[in-house]
Design a protein around this motif. Structure first.
Motif, short mmCIF file in Angstrom:
data_model
loop_
_atom_site.label_atom_id
_atom_site.label_comp_id
_atom_site.label_asym_id
_atom_site.label_seq_id
_atom_site.Cartn_x
_atom_site.Cartn_y
_atom_site.Cartn_z
N LEU A 193 0.88 -1.34 0.01
CA LEU A 193 0.11 -0.25 -0.09
C LEU A 193 0.74 1.21 0.05
O LEU A 193 1.71 1.26 0.70
N HIS A 199 -0.40 4.87 0.24
CA HIS A 199 -0.97 4.89 1.21
C HIS A 199 -2.09 4.50 2.32
O HIS A 199 -2.82 5.34 2.91
N GLY A 200 -1.61 3.57 3.16
CA GLY A 200 -1.74 2.42 4.30
C GLY A 200 -1.14 3.11 5.18
O GLY A 200 -0.43 4.63 5.54
N ALA A 233 -6.79 9.91 -0.74
CA ALA A 233 -5.90 9.28 -0.09
C ALA A 233 -4.40 9.70 -0.84
O ALA A 233 -3.92 9.79 0.68
N ASP A 267 -2.60 12.14 2.56
CA ASP A 267 -1.85 11.49 2.49
C ASP A 267 -0.81 12.84 2.69
O ASP A 267 0.31 12.81 4.13
N PRO A 278 -7.94 7.86 4.16
CA PRO A 278 -8.28 6.48 4.08
C PRO A 278 -6.82 5.79 2.87
O PRO A 278 -6.39 7.19 2.89
N ASP A 279 -6.88 4.36 2.50
CA ASP A 279 -5.47 4.39 1.82
C ASP A 279 -5.94 4.42 0.52
O ASP A 279 -7.48 4.78 0.56
N LYS A 295 -10.35 2.46 2.65
CA LYS A 295 -10.39 2.26 3.92
C LYS A 295 -10.40 3.09 4.80
O LYS A 295 -8.70 4.21 4.85
N ARG A 296 -10.65 2.71 6.00
CA ARG A 296 -10.47 4.21 7.11
C ARG A 296 -10.30 3.65 8.49
O ARG A 296 -11.07 2.51 8.64
N ASP A 301 -6.58 -0.41 7.68
CA ASP A 301 -5.93 -0.08 6.34
C ASP A 301 -6.04 -1.58 6.02
O ASP A 301 -6.94 -2.63 6.21
N SER A 302 -5.65 -1.72 4.46
CA SER A 302 -6.05 -3.37 4.08
C SER A 302 -5.83 -4.62 4.20
O SER A 302 -6.30 -5.23 4.23
N ILE A 353 -4.33 3.44 10.90
CA ILE A 353 -3.11 4.35 9.04
C ILE A 353 -3.45 5.52 10.87
O ILE A 353 -4.39 6.03 10.40
#
Ligand code: FHN
Length: 442
Positions: free
Chosen positions: A8, A10-11, A210, A214, A235-236, A240-241, A244-245, A250
């Motif tokens: 990821l 942006h995770g 995302a 970020d 969010p990623d 996902k908030r 993360d996935s 996060i």
């Protein structure tokens, strides 16, 4: 099973807890105060003698109140009873180590003189910066300030909850610039800010941001080293908030514990966390007539104890009225909690989880600073005997009552690593705290 994780961009950027001093300070607060204040305090959950059933700070979303009536409320905002120093003093007595202030809730009204919109305190009859006064007053009491900021903004022309068309996307770009401007403005204006408390990040429009979120996150963190930002902000890339996935948090701590609490240490997955709690069931902004169950100080003290015993912080919400006055019920709770904290705060500040078997009488905490072990007793058994089971190789030598150290309590050994603490008195009107003296046996 081995951990399979996807790459990821942006995770989570860090796994596990932050270990720096700013986060350590955050972790050790134990107790905080939330303030929800804005123009919604004027109607206080009612319009035209009709009561809005939802949370008072959401009244603008109700069909029962015309939007333009709401959007003109700021012209009446003139809180003659507002006294930042009095609020801060009260919070200090309650024992709050940090405060979270709503700079802007979903309605978009700004309690600070933002130069990026006209919808601010400066254009009310009151005219003066509220956030600035509060930051100074709370800092003067040595209470750390965190700024609540809603991403949802019902007032900004570029704000959208969903991006359906090209026009929406274009409009939303202006909103992103505005959001970034306001946030950097806040941190520049109030450089003692310790963290940002984001809210209103559940829109699909925001969940597509995302990369923007970020880079804004890093920018803000650079402005104030050590800045604390919880898991509600960005969010990623899959939208996902919070987590993360890959299931990693996060942000610096978990922000999902709103009006609810974990019951077991496993529920918090080794993350830092904070519980934010309302006094009635679900009212954050001022509601003139509270109804339903109103929490008592004994209930709230138990929640504080529980949060700290599970490695979290507890934050109690206050909703001052349209005149800037904190209602008498909240003042009374702040006093009762404060009186209790005055005697027992050593079990709360710097408190952490202790891995002994949980007992029905209440909660253990262990000080991160002194390693002292405390029992916060909320339910006294009819036998007057409190069971303690230590872990292997730990003996309990002595127990003493924090509020009255000379009043003896006997420790009886009843088995291997198992004890009864015998209470002499049953006359307890509040939770009470015992300190345990232990010995490590080889
Ligand atoms: O919608 C808001 C609500 O009004 C309040 O501000 C709470 C505080 O955590 N946050 C949102 C609901 O999750």
């Amino acid at each position: 099973a081995p951990r399979v994780s996807i790459n990821l961009k942006h995770g989570a950027h860090q796994l596990g807890k932050r270990t720096d001093q700013s986060m350590e300070t955050w972790r050790n607060y134990g107790l905080g105060q939330f303030i929800h204040w804005g123009v919604y305090a004027i109607p206080g959950g009612q319009w035209n003698n009709k009561k809005y059933r939802g949370a008072a700070e959401w009244i603008r979303s109700w069909d029962g109140m015309p939007k333009d009536a709401y959007d003109n409320l700021y012209k009446q905002f003139n809180p003659k009873g507002f006294n930042a120093k009095a609020w801060a003093k009260q919070a200090k007595h309650m024992g709050a180590k940090y405060v979270i202030l709503t700079t802007k809730h979903h309605d978009g009204f700004c309690l600070w003189p933002s130069k990026f919109t006209d919808y601010t305190i400066i254009n009310t009859p009151y005219k003066k910066d509220i956030i600035g006064q509060l930051v100074d007053a709370y800092n003067e009491q040595n209470i750390d300030v965190y700024l609540y900021f809603s991403i949802i903004d019902w007032n900004h022309p570029g704000y959208r909850s969903v991006l359906k068309t090209e026009e929406d996307r274009k409009a939303y770009e202006t909103f992103k610039v505005f959001t970034e401007n306001q946030l950097t403005e806040l941190l520049n204006a109030y450089p003692t800010t310790k963290g940002l408390w984001f809210d209103g990040t559940w829109d699909s429009a925001w969940k597509e941001q995302a990369a923007f979120a970020d880079s804004l996150d890093s920018k803000l963190r650079k402005m104030i080293p050590g800045l604390v930002i919880g898991a509600r902000f960005r969010p990623d890339e899959y939208g996902k908030r919070g987590f993360d996935s890959n299931g990693d948090i996060i942000g610096d701590y978990e922000q999902g514990w709103e009006r609810k609490m974990p019951n077991h240490i496993d529920d918090v997955h080794g993350n830092d966390w904070e519980c934010v709690m309302t006094v009635p069931e679900n009212q954050w902004g001022y509601q003139s007539n509270w109804e339903g169950h109103i929490k008592t100080s004994n209930e709230l003290i138990e929640m504080i104890a529980k949060a700290v015993s599970l490695d979290g912080n507890f934050v109690l919400n206050f909703g001052p009225d349209g005149q800037g006055v904190i209602r008498s019920e909240e003042t009374q709770l702040a006093k009762e909690i404060g009186d209790w904290m005055e005697v027992n705060n050593e079990a709360i500040y710097n408190g952490s989880y202790l891995n002994w078997e949980k007992q029905d009488w209440g909660y253990y905490t262990k000080s991160r600073k002194t390693n002292k072990i405390y029992m916060i007793v909320c339910n006294v058994p009819v036998s007057g005997m409190l069971r303690v089971k230590t872990t292997d190789k730990i003996d309990v030598i002595k127990a003493s009552l924090i509020q009255e150290p000379t009043q003896g309590v006997d420790v009886e050994i009843i088995g291997k690593n198992e004890y009864f603490i015998h209470l002499k008195s049953f006359d307890f009107k509040k939770p009470f705290v015992l300190e345990l003296e232990t010995k490590l046996i080889q």
